[in-house]
Design a protein around this motif. Sequence first.
Motif, PDB file in Angstrom:
ATOM      1  N   ASP A 362      28.023 142.880  30.379  1.00  0.00           N
ATOM      2  CA  ASP A 362      26.609 142.354  29.824  1.00  0.00           C
ATOM      3  C   ASP A 362      26.823 141.515  28.341  1.00  0.00           C
ATOM      4  OD1 ASP A 362      25.281 144.027  31.594  1.00  0.00           O
ATOM      5  OD2 ASP A 362      24.968 145.848  30.606  1.00  0.00           O
ATOM      6  N   TYR A 363      27.552 142.079  27.805  1.00  0.00           N
ATOM      7  CA  TYR A 363      27.909 141.160  26.484  1.00  0.00           C
ATOM      8  C   TYR A 363      28.330 139.495  27.033  1.00  0.00           C
ATOM      9  CZ  TYR A 363      30.183 139.546  22.040  1.00  0.00           C
ATOM     10  OH  TYR A 363      30.394 138.714  20.974  1.00  0.00           O
ATOM     11  N   ALA A 364      29.212 139.584  27.900  1.00  0.00           N
ATOM     12  CA  ALA A 364      29.776 138.325  28.228  1.00  0.00           C
ATOM     13  C   ALA A 364      28.516 137.473  28.597  1.00  0.00           C
ATOM     14  CB  ALA A 364      30.709 138.342  29.339  1.00  0.00           C
ATOM     15  N   LYS A 365      27.482 138.064  29.576  1.00  0.00           N
ATOM     16  CA  LYS A 365      26.149 137.423  30.150  1.00  0.00           C
ATOM     17  C   LYS A 365      25.422 136.744  28.909  1.00  0.00           C
ATOM     18  CE  LYS A 365      26.572 139.615  34.451  1.00  0.00           C
ATOM     19  NZ  LYS A 365      25.441 140.255  35.645  1.00  0.00           N
ATOM     20  N   ILE A 366      25.239 137.798  27.876  1.00  0.00           N
ATOM     21  CA  ILE A 366      24.596 137.623  26.602  1.00  0.00           C
ATOM     22  C   ILE A 366      25.085 136.258  26.099  1.00  0.00           C
ATOM     23  CG2 ILE A 366      23.546 138.258  24.718  1.00  0.00           C
ATOM     24  CD1 ILE A 366      23.379 141.038  26.046  1.00  0.00           C
ATOM     25  N   GLU A 367      26.441 136.479  25.867  1.00  0.00           N
ATOM     26  CA  GLU A 367      27.028 135.612  25.011  1.00  0.00           C
ATOM     27  C   GLU A 367      26.940 134.174  25.997  1.00  0.00           C
ATOM     28  OE1 GLU A 367      31.538 135.586  24.910  1.00  0.00           O
ATOM     29  OE2 GLU A 367      31.407 135.394  22.698  1.00  0.00           O
ATOM     30  N   LYS A 368      26.706 134.026  27.287  1.00  0.00           N
ATOM     31  CA  LYS A 368      26.677 132.975  27.753  1.00  0.00           C
ATOM     32  C   LYS A 368      25.315 132.270  27.793  1.00  0.00           C
ATOM     33  CE  LYS A 368      26.515 130.550  32.403  1.00  0.00           C
ATOM     34  NZ  LYS A 368      26.696 130.779  33.932  1.00  0.00           N
TER      35      LYS A 368
END
Length: 469
Positions: A362-368
Amino acid sequence: MTRPLTFLALAAFMLGGCSLIPHYDRPAAPVAAQFPQGPAYAPAQEAAAQAAAEQGWRQVFHDPALQAVIHTALDNNRDLRVAALNVEAYRAQYRIQRADLFPAVTAGGTAERTRTPADLSTTGKTAVGGEYTATLGVSAYELDLWGRVRSLSKEALQTYLASDEGRRSTQISLVASVANAWFTLESDKELLKLTQDTLQAYEQSYKLTAHSGEVGVSTALDVSQARISVETAKVSLAKYQRAVAQDMDNLVLLLGTHLPDNLPAAQPLAAGLVAEVPAGLPSDLLQRRPDILEAEHTLKAANANIGAARAAFFPSITLTASAGSESADMGHLFKGGQGTWTFAPSINLPIFNAGSLKASLDYAKIEKDVDVASYEKAIQTGFQEVADGLAARQTYKQQLQAQTDLVQANQDYYRLAERRYRTGIDSNLTFLDAQRSLFSAQQSAITDRLSQLTAEVNLYKALGGGWKE
């Protein structure tokens, strides 16, 4: 040795495993297709637009003295040097990460000689023995079945490319800063020269007025007003002397060293010092700005990081293997029958981690998503900077022409007022007003020329400078 070699071949084959990186689509530019100033862009203008986009700074700035100063800054500026070193650091990090795609093969050898006392020997006699080994193997090599290692490698590559675009952005900003600092210095030099000439004229006028006062032609008020003009000019003189000194200090800081020796004489501030960008440029030229490319590479790195976060949900297989020979006699170490090998695969299957892996994804997606917004913001900022630059270029031409006409009108007014005052037709007040008006108009003309040149430099920077430089 056959089985370890077979393992190595299998490991190389497994390098072609699947990838869980999402398909990358460049976000649509949230700006108009062309800039609001200038004629509509037509396909026939593409060659001219491309040529403008690929100009280097030497083709943009025509003053040989400024070119020498910019070249010195590119060689010595510390900020640019730090940016270049950061690129090398990120390149090294990428090479480190990429190396994880391949097995790390190591070779080793050991030799051991031991002496056993008679009372500890099983034979009751003193014994001397030895053990010799030679091995070749790999340790803890992860089979990249789900593309986790490749995802991290691609993330490191995009981070490295982003740092390189950041270096280019720093270089373009440096070129623009040096050009603006140079034009500011030359402008303040012109203002200082104008003030010196004006002060000389004021002092001459003051002497004449004071002499007229002594013979009763001019009043004490006339003499006092003439003196005020002299003192006001002295204040401006000190201000511009300080400005020139500070401008020089700022330029030296940007250069990272002293001014070049045998520097050519600077050309007067006028139109033509900076190449004019053709009108009708398409807004997609912004896609070539280094800061926008840097934002896109950062976005691609975040996209690759999602693939690594997804791969963490799947089992990871790590292999350790070695092959070699072992003997109690050094002379028999490499003879037939002394071969040894080990093969130790391990598997790690995530079962329960309290939602840590899901949170990481989820963090990686939000970072994107954050990087997408940053990329779009970079495009919008670039569009606004170019639009402002084009608007400034159009209006400064008109303003400079009007200011030139104003200076000419004030010169005519000054000559007429001086003649009428010397012949006693008008009062000293009219003559002093003409002096102040002419000085102010001349100051404004120099300031407007500086503003026009600064706008051209900022437009060069806003369009991404010279991509071939």
